[in-house]
Design a protein around this motif. Structure first.
Motif, PDB file in Angstrom:
ATOM      1  N   GLY A 227      84.459  44.999  50.279  1.00 16.83           N
ATOM      2  CA  GLY A 227      83.621  45.999  49.628  1.00 16.83           C
ATOM      3  C   GLY A 227      82.204  46.001  50.154  1.00 16.83           C
ATOM      4  N   ARG A 228      81.520  47.137  50.012  1.00 13.09           N
ATOM      5  CA  ARG A 228      80.215  47.344  50.649  1.00 13.09           C
ATOM      6  C   ARG A 228      79.115  46.485  50.055  1.00 13.09           C
ATOM      7  N   THR A 229      79.232  46.074  48.797  1.00 11.04           N
ATOM      8  CA  THR A 229      78.169  45.280  48.172  1.00 11.04           C
ATOM      9  C   THR A 229      78.487  43.788  48.172  1.00 11.04           C
ATOM     10  N   GLU A 259      72.635  46.218  67.485  1.00 13.06           N
ATOM     11  CA  GLU A 259      73.226  47.331  66.743  1.00 13.06           C
ATOM     12  C   GLU A 259      73.583  46.848  65.347  1.00 13.06           C
ATOM     13  N   VAL A 260      73.225  47.646  64.362  1.00 14.78           N
ATOM     14  CA  VAL A 260      73.699  47.483  62.997  1.00 14.78           C
ATOM     15  C   VAL A 260      73.552  48.845  62.335  1.00 14.78           C
ATOM     16  N   GLY A 261      74.510  49.207  61.504  1.00 14.46           N
ATOM     17  CA  GLY A 261      74.461  50.524  60.890  1.00 14.46           C
ATOM     18  C   GLY A 261      75.206  50.541  59.567  1.00 14.46           C
ATOM     19  N   ALA A 272      73.548  53.960  51.435  1.00 13.78           N
ATOM     20  CA  ALA A 272      73.158  53.441  52.749  1.00 13.78           C
ATOM     21  C   ALA A 272      71.826  52.713  52.700  1.00 13.78           C
ATOM     22  N   ALA A 273      70.873  53.238  51.958  1.00 16.97           N
ATOM     23  CA  ALA A 273      69.550  52.602  51.901  1.00 16.97           C
ATOM     24  C   ALA A 273      69.634  51.223  51.262  1.00 16.97           C
ATOM     25  N   ASP A 325      66.418  58.222  53.256  1.00 17.69           N
ATOM     26  CA  ASP A 325      65.987  57.020  52.531  1.00 17.69           C
ATOM     27  C   ASP A 325      66.244  55.770  53.361  1.00 17.69           C
ATOM     28  N   LEU A 326      67.338  55.800  54.122  1.00 14.02           N
ATOM     29  CA  LEU A 326      67.672  54.709  55.035  1.00 14.02           C
ATOM     30  C   LEU A 326      66.521  54.408  55.991  1.00 14.02           C
TER      31      LEU A 326
END
Length: 430
Positions: A227-229, A259-261, A272-273, A325-326
């Motif tokens: 998961g993203r968090t 690179e990171v995204g 994303a932010a 915002d990112l």
């Protein structure tokens, strides 16, 4: 090492993407660079497309080289240093290889003598053209060139690790011949660290070139699994930085997070932010960090077809140059960061054998143990098993405690008993 971490962005032109080299418009480039400089960043990484610059093995187009020089000068006028990729190679799911290496002229990119001559001449020419420009940082050999050397590429140019060693040595030497003393390096995607049969090895990544480059993408199985968090997702970039140090011969070799995204849909646009803020905070807790270069500057235009969906929305800025915002999160980090991370004194043991590196990938024992330590409040480093009892090596890195994955994690049990064949397996990016 610089006194402060560098903050930059991988430059994706807002008009025409990297095909802009075919219709080079310096005014459009300047407008893009203005939008990047307004964020307070200090460098960009740029991507000449190899077939556009060297369409024939003995033709390196002077006008294309001149346009690259003009881009570098325009960046310098805005306070932006520039790192230039050479053998381009592979970008955003598309391969860009010159016709003299494919189909009827199919020759191995890493071993064919004539191809090597052409590559070295090209890298030397670009480096020499830029050597006198004040904003030129140096050359990266190419973008994730290791993806050409093994699966899952559909048509790989197979090579042994020994052949890759010779290729890296020659190509980096060509860059140095063209522009002595600059920051020349090579960069691969994370199969170098995670894929057992990848001929580009962690030792090569951590020992060749001026700095070690890592590319962190959580669509490699990390976000899907956790998961993203999750702790693994927001610490993945920091993990790669610390993992890379295990193989370095120099105790304080600099590492560039090149690179990171925040890839959608695993990291939805509205999150994303927050993902960036957490990732940056954890990365900035790593010592010996040369810099952070976000992927990427501007969104890919929806007028361009056939990109994977995630590629269209990775920009810090929209296609019409409006910051997201990112972007403000990266700008804030660049503005407010003060360099003061403490040395990491606890190190997790990593297998030195490259055929066992899947233990370091998503689902592997090293990967899971490192993030278990993080979740428990530790700040782990990493050390090769061959150095785990080397007091001189540990002291040079400030390591006072060494732990193994088996000391951190329960012993896996499967149908074949402890360490059964159904235990955690490493994952690789596809």
């Amino acid at each position: 090492m610089p006194a402060a971490v560098r903050f930059g962005v991988n430059y994706t032109p807002s008009e025409g993407w990297f095909h802009h080299w075919l219709d080079f418009d310096l005014d459009s480039v300047r407008a893009d660079l203005d939008s990047v400089a307004a964020l307070g960043l200090d460098h960009i990484r740029v991507f000449p497309l190899w077939p556009y610059f060297q369409p024939n093995r003995t033709l390196i187009r002077p006008r294309a080289v001149e346009q690259l020089v003009r881009l570098v000068d325009a960046a310098a006028e805005r306070g932006l240093d520039v790192s230039v990729d050479g053998l381009q190679g592979h970008l955003s799911s598309f391969d860009f290889l010159p016709a003299w290496t494919r189909t009827w002229h199919r020759r191995n990119l890493f071993t064919d003598p004539e191809v090597l001559d052409g590559q070295a001449a090209y890298l030397r020419t670009l480096a020499a053209a830029l050597a006198g420009r004040p904003g030129f940082l140096g050359m990266t050999l190419g973008n994730e060139v290791n993806q050409f050397a093994a699966g899952p590429h559909p048509d790989p140019d197979r090579a042994t690790s020994e052949e890759i060693e010779a290729w890296l040595t020659r190509m980096l030497a060509a860059c140095e011949e063209g522009a002595p003393g600059r920051l020349h390096l090579h960069a691969e995607y994370d199969a170098t660290w995670y894929q057992d049969d990848q001929p580009f090895t962690p030792a090569q990544a951590a020992r060749h070139g001026a700095v070690t480059a890592v590319h962190s993408w959580v669509f490699n199985g990390t976000a899907q699994r956790h998961g993203r968090t999750s702790v693994p997702a927001v610490h993945h970039a920091a993990y790669l930085i610390e993992l890379s140090k295990a193989w370095a011969d120099e105790p304080h070799r600099p590492v560039w997070l090149q690179e990171v995204g925040a890839p959608q849909p695993l990291v939805p646009a509205e999150h994303a932010a927050a993902f960036a803020a957490a990732t940056l905070a954890h990365v900035l807790d790593c010592t010996d960090l040369w810099g952070i270069t976000w992927w990427c500057s501007h969104d890919v235009s929806r007028d361009l077809a056939d990109f994977p969906e995630l590629e269209y929305g990775l920009g810090l800025l929209t296609n019409d140059r409006r910051p997201k915002d990112l972007a403000y999160e990266l700008a804030r980090a660049a503005r407010d960061h003060t360099r003061a991370p403490a040395v990491r004194t606890t190190a997790l043991v990593v297998p030195a054998d490259p055929s066992a590196r899947s233990a370091c990938g998503p689902g592997g024992r090293v990967f899971d143990a490192w993030f278990r330590l993080v979740a428990d409040g530790a700040r782990p480093a990493s050390v090769l098993d061959v150095h785990a009892d080397d007091k001189e090596h540990l002291a040079a890195r400030g390591i006072t405690e060494v732990v193994t994955p088996d000391q951190v994690l329960p012993v896996p049990h499967g149908p074949h008993g402890p360490h059964g064949q159904d235990g955690p397996q490493g994952g690789t990016r596809s």
